[in-house]
Write a protein that holds these residues in place. Structure first.
Motif, PDB file in Angstrom:
ATOM      1  N   SER A 168      65.007  22.691 -47.975  1.00  0.00           N
ATOM      2  CA  SER A 168      63.762  22.042 -47.894  1.00  0.00           C
ATOM      3  C   SER A 168      64.142  20.735 -48.173  1.00  0.00           C
ATOM      4  CB  SER A 168      63.364  22.979 -48.464  1.00  0.00           C
ATOM      5  OG  SER A 168      63.134  22.929 -49.979  1.00  0.00           O
ATOM      6  N   TRP A 171      64.762  18.496 -45.278  1.00  0.00           N
ATOM      7  CA  TRP A 171      63.807  17.824 -44.386  1.00  0.00           C
ATOM      8  C   TRP A 171      62.448  17.136 -45.116  1.00  0.00           C
ATOM      9  CZ3 TRP A 171      63.929  19.098 -39.868  1.00  0.00           C
ATOM     10  CH2 TRP A 171      64.052  19.791 -39.453  1.00  0.00           C
ATOM     11  N   GLU A 175      60.755  13.331 -43.899  1.00  0.00           N
ATOM     12  CA  GLU A 175      59.629  13.369 -44.244  1.00  0.00           C
ATOM     13  C   GLU A 175      59.691  11.183 -44.831  1.00  0.00           C
ATOM     14  OE1 GLU A 175      57.633  16.156 -46.013  1.00  0.00           O
ATOM     15  OE2 GLU A 175      57.887  17.269 -44.638  1.00  0.00           O
ATOM     16  N   LYS A 192      59.290  25.082 -36.177  1.00  0.00           N
ATOM     17  CA  LYS A 192      57.957  24.999 -37.419  1.00  0.00           C
ATOM     18  C   LYS A 192      57.831  23.630 -38.157  1.00  0.00           C
ATOM     19  CE  LYS A 192      56.250  26.921 -41.419  1.00  0.00           C
ATOM     20  NZ  LYS A 192      56.527  26.161 -42.521  1.00  0.00           N
ATOM     21  N   GLN A 193      58.991  23.007 -38.578  1.00  0.00           N
ATOM     22  CA  GLN A 193      59.293  21.820 -39.624  1.00  0.00           C
ATOM     23  C   GLN A 193      59.450  20.782 -38.172  1.00  0.00           C
ATOM     24  OE1 GLN A 193      59.365  21.272 -42.107  1.00  0.00           O
ATOM     25  NE2 GLN A 193      60.030  23.282 -43.961  1.00  0.00           N
ATOM     26  N   LEU A 195      57.495  20.466 -35.706  1.00  0.00           N
ATOM     27  CA  LEU A 195      56.505  20.565 -35.329  1.00  0.00           C
ATOM     28  C   LEU A 195      55.120  19.104 -36.385  1.00  0.00           C
ATOM     29  CD1 LEU A 195      55.160  23.592 -33.334  1.00  0.00           C
ATOM     30  CD2 LEU A 195      55.404  21.622 -32.926  1.00  0.00           C
ATOM     31  N   GLU A 196      55.824  19.535 -37.016  1.00  0.00           N
ATOM     32  CA  GLU A 196      54.763  18.895 -38.488  1.00  0.00           C
ATOM     33  C   GLU A 196      55.463  17.218 -38.623  1.00  0.00           C
ATOM     34  OE1 GLU A 196      55.609  20.993 -42.311  1.00  0.00           O
ATOM     35  OE2 GLU A 196      54.509  23.029 -41.776  1.00  0.00           O
ATOM     36  N   LEU A 197      56.864  17.281 -38.495  1.00  0.00           N
ATOM     37  CA  LEU A 197      57.385  16.265 -38.305  1.00  0.00           C
ATOM     38  C   LEU A 197      57.773  14.805 -36.865  1.00  0.00           C
ATOM     39  CD1 LEU A 197      59.135  14.682 -40.917  1.00  0.00           C
ATOM     40  CD2 LEU A 197      61.002  15.277 -39.316  1.00  0.00           C
ATOM     41  N   SER A 215      53.395  17.149 -29.549  1.00  0.00           N
ATOM     42  CA  SER A 215      53.315  18.026 -30.530  1.00  0.00           C
ATOM     43  C   SER A 215      51.901  19.078 -30.093  1.00  0.00           C
ATOM     44  CB  SER A 215      53.506  18.343 -31.740  1.00  0.00           C
ATOM     45  OG  SER A 215      52.459  17.321 -32.387  1.00  0.00           O
ATOM     46  N   LYS A 216      50.813  18.779 -30.030  1.00  0.00           N
ATOM     47  CA  LYS A 216      49.851  19.286 -29.455  1.00  0.00           C
ATOM     48  C   LYS A 216      49.630  20.063 -28.712  1.00  0.00           C
ATOM     49  CE  LYS A 216      46.942  15.322 -29.023  1.00  0.00           C
ATOM     50  NZ  LYS A 216      47.860  14.068 -29.744  1.00  0.00           N
TER      51      LYS A 216
END
Ligand code: ATP
Length: 229
Positions: A168, A171, A175, A192-193, A195-197, A215-216
């Protein structure tokens, strides 16, 4: 549209064995692009082709509008591609500081910024890299790549094999790099990470680009079909 990195119809071989058949990928300046695929589908081979580490490939790889084909890996690094390779390769018999300055080039990233990003490296400046924990070695490899002031940073499984806490931390650093508008190509198992980034995704299957999109658009069905998750 001009891309920072443009890979077109890439085919690559290990000796007589073909690993890539048709890889296509584009990265715009400031974009974070994730390269996905199950094990053995060709992600590392793609990165190695970009970085001049494959003996034989065909197709086009353009960086900043210029072809990389035929250039040795050190030239490609000098041209602005910083690779954090799979497997945390530090210069183990050098200190942390020596590792960081070994390949440094002028630019926004200097020792001060790297130590701000990874305070633990500053505390261990004079320790041999071999004496660091796995997580600290990974921080060092990322720091060393940033010290080359790359136009494109490539992270190949940078969080692999690390404890959840260190993962983490890494990550959070990625970011921060995104907020600084650094262009990044990232390979990682944590969808998961990513998709956020990441701004954009490419999926490889058996050495071919089989899907790309934002990502969407990366629905559960697509993740299930190509990644088995
Ligand atoms: P992983 O997540 O397991 O690292 P990957 O998507 O990065 O997978 P690659 O390592 O690029 O996949 O491997 C692509 C193909 O090339 C695989 O079939 C693999 O067995 C083969 N390959 C990889 N390295 C070599 C090598 N040094 N010599 C011969 N074949 C190789």
């Amino acid at each position: 549209m001009s891309f920072l990195l443009e890979i077109k119809s890439l085919k690559s071989w290990y000796g007589a064995s073909q690993a890539l058949f048709d890889v296509n990928l584009e990265i715009k300046k400031g974009e974070v692009v994730a390269l996905l695929g199950r094990n053995g589908m060709g992600k590392t081979t793609t990165v190695n082709s970009v970085c001049g580490l494959m003996h034989r490939y065909e197709g086009d790889i353009n960086f900043g509008g210029f072809p990389l084909s035929g250039q040795p890996s050190f030239k490609i690094a000098q041209n602005g591609i910083g690779l954090v390779p799979e497997g945390r390769r530090v210069f183990s018999n050098l200190t942390v500081l020596e590792n960081l300055i070994a390949t440094a080039r002028d630019g926004d990233w200097s020792l001060k910024e790297i130590y701000n990003l990874f305070p633990r490296l500053e505390e261990r400046s004079y320790q041999l890299a071999s004496s660091l924990s796995g997580g600290e070695q990974q921080m060092l490899v990322i720091g060393r790549a940033l010290m080359t002031n790359p136009k494109l940073l490539i992270l190949d499984e940078a969080t692999e094999g690390l404890s959840p806490t260190v993962r983490s931390e890494i990550w959070k650093v990625i970011e921060k790099l995104k907020l600084k508008n650094i262009s990044i190509l990232i390979i990682d198992k944590s969808l998961k990470q990513l998709l956020e980034l990441a701004d954009n995704f490419y999926i490889l299957e058996k050495g071919k680009t089989v899907w790309n999109g934002a990502s969407k658009k990366l629905t559960n069905e697509i993740a299930q079909k190509f990644l088995g998750v």
